[in-house]
Write an enzyme that holds these catalytic residues in place. Structure first.
Site, mmCIF file in Angstrom:
data_model
loop_
_atom_site.group_PDB
_atom_site.id
_atom_site.type_symbol
_atom_site.label_atom_id
_atom_site.label_comp_id
_atom_site.label_asym_id
_atom_site.label_seq_id
_atom_site.Cartn_x
_atom_site.Cartn_y
_atom_site.Cartn_z
ATOM 1 N N ASP A 1 3.590 -4.209 1.364
ATOM 2 C CA ASP A 1 4.011 -3.194 0.413
ATOM 3 C C ASP A 1 3.246 -1.917 0.770
ATOM 4 O O ASP A 1 2.207 -1.971 1.445
ATOM 5 C CB ASP A 1 3.672 -3.667 -0.999
ATOM 6 C CG ASP A 1 3.894 -2.606 -2.054
ATOM 7 O OD1 ASP A 1 5.005 -2.052 -2.110
ATOM 8 O OD2 ASP A 1 2.956 -2.328 -2.811
ATOM 9 N N ASP B 1 0.513 -5.558 -4.123
ATOM 10 C CA ASP B 1 -0.277 -5.493 -5.352
ATOM 11 C C ASP B 1 0.480 -5.960 -6.585
ATOM 12 O O ASP B 1 -0.133 -6.248 -7.620
ATOM 13 C CB ASP B 1 -0.735 -4.044 -5.601
ATOM 14 C CG ASP B 1 0.423 -3.141 -5.994
ATOM 15 O OD1 ASP B 1 0.452 -2.649 -7.137
ATOM 16 O OD2 ASP B 1 1.323 -2.924 -5.162
#
Length: 238
Positions: free
Chosen positions: A16, A188
């Protein structure tokens, strides 16, 4: 590093971007401020615009079309266009205004302060594994010095539905020619990154940057394979 599931062979790593490789909060805050200033100076009818106005339009657009959230850039552009129409601009003026605002937005959105730790970690990991970026956002890795570490970058909207849907995870595996079970995804967000990757058969690493307790966080749906508190911890896998 905490282990929740046994790790299998790793043949590639996907990442990400926002809040995984850098702190995205100051970027968004500054970008929103610069966008408001740009709009106020763009045309007299926009002189008193506030960000809440086009956020309300964004919410209306989402109610009308739930699928629009898969492409946040197109969603923002459309919201700006309709906001300008409501302010009295002609269709051609609103289209040009939305284009110009999005160009300004893209500039500030990618002025990212990438930590040295991120550069060093990606450099080391890239010597062993192919790395790929998978993002729901609209930061441009080319403009913030991150693209050189990745084989390619997948962006929601352009490359399929947003995470946690399987589209981009599956595309990454196909383009890498690596089985999903042998890819480690690092992110996250416990929903889009952890639950999304685990459900499609990948291995998952949760980067816990805010000292959260996995056992107490409401949106902790599935356990990741591993948990880290800094990106550099991944180098222990080398």
């Amino acid at each position: 590093m905490k282990f929740y599931r046994p790790l299998q062979q790793i043949d590639a790593i996907t990442f990400d971007l926002d809040d995984t490789l850098y702190d995205n909060y100051p970027v968004i805050r500054r970008t929103e401020t610069e966008t408001v200033q740009f709009l106020r100076q763009y045309h007299p009818v926009m002189a008193d615009i506030e960000s809440e106005e086009w956020r309300a339009v964004r919410a209306e657009l989402l109610e009308q079309d739930a699928e629009i959230y898969h492409d946040v850039t197109a969603w923002r552009h459309k919201a700006l266009y309709h906001t300008m129409l409501r302010r009295g601009l002609k269709e051609s003026e609103a289209a040009d205004g939305a284009d110009a605002t999005m160009q300004n937005f893209a500039y500030w959105r990618s002025k990212i302060d990438v930590p040295q730790e991120t550069h060093e970690t990606l450099t080391e990991l890239g010597k062993r594994w192919p790395l790929v970026a998978i993002t729901n956002g609209n930061a441009n890795p080319d403009l913030c010095g991150l693209s050189k570490y990745f084989e390619f970058t997948l962006v929601a909207g352009r490359d399929g539905r947003a995470k946690p849907f399987v589209d981009m995870y599956q595309m990454a595996a196909e383009r890498l020619n690596v089985p999903m079970a042998h890819i480690l995804h690092v992110g996250d967000d416990l929903t889009t990154d952890v639950a999304g990757s685990v459900r499609c058969g990948m291995q998952s690493c949760w980067i816990n940057l805010r000292e959260g307790n996995l056992m107490k966080i409401p949106d902790a749906r599935l356990l990741p394979h591993i948990e880290i508190s800094s990106l550099a911890s991944l180098k222990t896998l080398l």
